[in-house]
Design a protein around this motif. Structure first.
Motif, PDB file in Angstrom:
ATOM      1  N   THR A 185       9.279 -11.186  -6.439  1.00  0.00           N
ATOM      2  CA  THR A 185       8.133 -10.591  -5.501  1.00  0.00           C
ATOM      3  C   THR A 185       9.149 -10.914  -4.114  1.00  0.00           C
ATOM      4  O   THR A 185       9.336 -10.070  -3.197  1.00  0.00           O
ATOM      5  N   PHE A 186      10.511 -12.151  -4.607  1.00  0.00           N
ATOM      6  CA  PHE A 186      11.098 -12.284  -3.265  1.00  0.00           C
ATOM      7  C   PHE A 186      12.250 -11.509  -3.551  1.00  0.00           C
ATOM      8  O   PHE A 186      12.700 -10.502  -1.301  1.00  0.00           O
ATOM      9  N   PHE A 187      12.727 -10.788  -3.701  1.00  0.00           N
ATOM     10  CA  PHE A 187      13.291  -9.527  -4.099  1.00  0.00           C
ATOM     11  C   PHE A 187      12.984  -8.106  -3.436  1.00  0.00           C
ATOM     12  O   PHE A 187      13.073  -7.809  -2.326  1.00  0.00           O
ATOM     13  N   GLN A 188      11.791  -8.111  -3.767  1.00  0.00           N
ATOM     14  CA  GLN A 188      11.182  -7.031  -3.400  1.00  0.00           C
ATOM     15  C   GLN A 188      10.673  -7.348  -1.913  1.00  0.00           C
ATOM     16  O   GLN A 188      10.207  -5.512  -1.738  1.00  0.00           O
ATOM     17  N   SER A 189      10.476  -7.908  -1.334  1.00  0.00           N
ATOM     18  CA  SER A 189       9.780  -7.788  -0.399  1.00  0.00           C
ATOM     19  C   SER A 189      11.038  -7.467   0.588  1.00  0.00           C
ATOM     20  O   SER A 189      10.616  -7.013   1.661  1.00  0.00           O
ATOM     21  N   ILE A 190      12.537  -7.923   0.661  1.00  0.00           N
ATOM     22  CA  ILE A 190      13.429  -7.712   0.989  1.00  0.00           C
ATOM     23  C   ILE A 190      14.459  -5.906   0.910  1.00  0.00           C
ATOM     24  O   ILE A 190      14.523  -5.544   1.855  1.00  0.00           O
ATOM     25  N   ILE A 191      13.568  -5.383  -0.524  1.00  0.00           N
ATOM     26  CA  ILE A 191      14.118  -4.462  -0.658  1.00  0.00           C
ATOM     27  C   ILE A 191      13.086  -3.446   0.286  1.00  0.00           C
ATOM     28  O   ILE A 191      13.107  -1.947   0.676  1.00  0.00           O
ATOM     29  N   ASP A 192      11.833  -4.008   0.599  1.00  0.00           N
ATOM     30  CA  ASP A 192      10.651  -2.642   1.392  1.00  0.00           C
ATOM     31  C   ASP A 192      11.313  -3.203   2.317  1.00  0.00           C
ATOM     32  O   ASP A 192      11.263  -1.514   2.773  1.00  0.00           O
ATOM     33  N   GLY A 193      12.031  -4.285   3.090  1.00  0.00           N
ATOM     34  CA  GLY A 193      11.694  -4.822   4.424  1.00  0.00           C
ATOM     35  C   GLY A 193      13.257  -3.344   4.586  1.00  0.00           C
ATOM     36  O   GLY A 193      13.057  -3.105   5.683  1.00  0.00           O
ATOM     37  N   LEU A 194      14.678  -3.853   4.036  1.00  0.00           N
ATOM     38  CA  LEU A 194      15.388  -2.965   4.083  1.00  0.00           C
ATOM     39  C   LEU A 194      15.110  -1.571   4.130  1.00  0.00           C
ATOM     40  O   LEU A 194      15.126  -0.515   4.931  1.00  0.00           O
ATOM     41  N   LYS A 195      13.871  -0.975   3.376  1.00  0.00           N
ATOM     42  CA  LYS A 195      13.523   0.833   3.416  1.00  0.00           C
ATOM     43  C   LYS A 195      13.064   1.069   4.089  1.00  0.00           C
ATOM     44  O   LYS A 195      13.372   2.455   4.738  1.00  0.00           O
ATOM     45  N   GLY A 196      12.405   0.233   4.973  1.00  0.00           N
ATOM     46  CA  GLY A 196      11.406  -0.149   5.914  1.00  0.00           C
ATOM     47  C   GLY A 196      12.269   0.431   7.493  1.00  0.00           C
ATOM     48  O   GLY A 196      11.986   1.154   8.339  1.00  0.00           O
ATOM     49  N   ALA A 197      13.138  -0.183   7.310  1.00  0.00           N
ATOM     50  CA  ALA A 197      14.327  -0.074   8.331  1.00  0.00           C
ATOM     51  C   ALA A 197      15.114   0.868   8.541  1.00  0.00           C
ATOM     52  O   ALA A 197      15.655   1.231   9.321  1.00  0.00           O
ATOM     53  N   PHE A 198      15.291   1.143   7.447  1.00  0.00           N
ATOM     54  CA  PHE A 198      15.896   3.409   7.561  1.00  0.00           C
ATOM     55  C   PHE A 198      14.945   4.271   7.504  1.00  0.00           C
ATOM     56  O   PHE A 198      15.421   5.044   7.167  1.00  0.00           O
ATOM     57  N   HIS A 240       1.043  -0.799   0.205  1.00  0.00           N
ATOM     58  CA  HIS A 240      -0.107   0.435   0.498  1.00  0.00           C
ATOM     59  C   HIS A 240       0.932   1.224   0.157  1.00  0.00           C
ATOM     60  O   HIS A 240       1.371   1.221   0.803  1.00  0.00           O
ATOM     61  N   GLN A 241      -0.033   2.258  -1.036  1.00  0.00           N
ATOM     62  CA  GLN A 241       1.347   2.999  -1.294  1.00  0.00           C
ATOM     63  C   GLN A 241       0.596   4.844  -0.875  1.00  0.00           C
ATOM     64  O   GLN A 241      -0.732   4.984  -1.435  1.00  0.00           O
ATOM     65  N   ASN A 242       1.016   4.830   0.337  1.00  0.00           N
ATOM     66  CA  ASN A 242       0.209   6.638   0.669  1.00  0.00           C
ATOM     67  C   ASN A 242       1.629   8.200   0.521  1.00  0.00           C
ATOM     68  O   ASN A 242       2.001   7.635   0.267  1.00  0.00           O
ATOM     69  N   ASP A 243       0.986   8.678   1.215  1.00  0.00           N
ATOM     70  CA  ASP A 243       1.784  10.062   1.772  1.00  0.00           C
ATOM     71  C   ASP A 243       3.277   9.458   1.719  1.00  0.00           C
ATOM     72  O   ASP A 243       4.323  10.278   2.117  1.00  0.00           O
ATOM     73  N   GLU A 244       3.011   8.835   3.219  1.00  0.00           N
ATOM     74  CA  GLU A 244       4.249   8.579   3.603  1.00  0.00           C
ATOM     75  C   GLU A 244       4.956   7.473   3.539  1.00  0.00           C
ATOM     76  O   GLU A 244       6.261   7.304   3.636  1.00  0.00           O
ATOM     77  N   GLY A 245       5.073   7.157   2.826  1.00  0.00           N
ATOM     78  CA  GLY A 245       5.961   5.851   2.004  1.00  0.00           C
ATOM     79  C   GLY A 245       4.720   4.554   1.750  1.00  0.00           C
ATOM     80  O   GLY A 245       4.049   4.516   1.582  1.00  0.00           O
ATOM     81  N   THR A 246       5.512   3.636   1.277  1.00  0.00           N
ATOM     82  CA  THR A 246       5.313   2.324   0.488  1.00  0.00           C
ATOM     83  C   THR A 246       5.177   1.405   2.251  1.00  0.00           C
ATOM     84  O   THR A 246       6.408   1.472   2.875  1.00  0.00           O
ATOM     85  N   HIS A 247       4.244   0.560   2.541  1.00  0.00           N
ATOM     86  CA  HIS A 247       4.557  -0.354   3.617  1.00  0.00           C
ATOM     87  C   HIS A 247       3.909  -1.291   2.429  1.00  0.00           C
ATOM     88  O   HIS A 247       2.410  -1.726   1.919  1.00  0.00           O
ATOM     89  N   SER A 248       4.873  -2.834   2.892  1.00  0.00           N
ATOM     90  CA  SER A 248       3.943  -3.815   2.604  1.00  0.00           C
ATOM     91  C   SER A 248       4.403  -4.918   3.346  1.00  0.00           C
ATOM     92  O   SER A 248       5.191  -4.536   4.315  1.00  0.00           O
ATOM     93  N   VAL A 249       3.712  -6.127   2.814  1.00  0.00           N
ATOM     94  CA  VAL A 249       3.823  -6.682   3.915  1.00  0.00           C
ATOM     95  C   VAL A 249       3.953  -8.594   3.725  1.00  0.00           C
ATOM     96  O   VAL A 249       3.040  -8.516   2.405  1.00  0.00           O
TER      97      VAL A 249
END
Length: 177
Positions: free
Chosen positions: A164-177, A93-102
């Motif tokens: 999808t495997f790599f996208q979930s890892i990249i989204d997780g790394l973006k969320g960590a920083f 889900h993408q909103n003004d604060e960024g992309t949130h994925s699970v």
């Protein structure tokens, strides 16, 4: 003229008090739909896991690569697609604060669905551990390669593709920083 000036002042002063609360989904979880069999529901939650009942309206999600519009009512939206076998569900889900994925693994058993959240750290750790085992113990390199192939086959057969495997890892790394 005085009435017009008074009306303009009232409108300007009233507009400063009439700000609506912005409703955004920053965290969400996937649960089994209690009202339908073989379906899941998306629940908007806060960081503590409490349902945000103020979330109402239509929000755009990307679920397994397909764009879906989900209608939230009191923090809950129902995904109206049947899940016939155990599979992965990757929701963004993408909103003004960024992309949130699970990423969830929906385990189907006895006509019930059990969503299990898969952390991006786990997705990254399993291949790294297999590579390290193969590197450290030369005798176990064949076993590590076989285990890695089984890992890839399990992911692919249950709907988790390599992008999808790599996208979930990249989204997780973006969320960590």
């Amino acid at each position: 003229m005085k009435k017009l000036l008074l009306i303009c002042l009232l409108i300007i002063s009233a507009s400063s008090f009439c700000y609506a609360d912005k409703v955004a989904i920053d965290h969400f979880v996937v649960k089994e739909n209690p009202f339908a069999t073989d379906e899941i529901a998306f629940v908007a939650v806060d960081t503590a896991g409490t349902i945000q009942e103020k979330v109402n309206g239509i929000f755009s999600f990307t679920i397994n690569g397909f764009t879906e519009t989900l209608t939230f009512d009191k923090g809950t939206a129902f995904y109206r697609h049947k899940i016939e076998k155990s599979s992965f569900v990757y929701a963004r889900h993408q909103n003004d604060e960024g992309t949130h994925s699970v990423l969830y693994y929906i385990y189907r058993h006895d006509s019930k669905l059990s969503p299990v959240k898969i952390s991006w750290i786990l997705l990254l750790a399993i291949p790294i551990v297999l590579i390290l085992i193969g590197y450290l113990f030369k005798r176990l390199i064949i076993i590590a390669i076989i285990a890695f192939c089984i890992f890839l086959y399990f992911n692919h057969s249950n709907g988790l593709s390599i992008p999808t495997f790599f996208q979930s890892i990249i989204d997780g790394l973006k969320g960590a920083f």
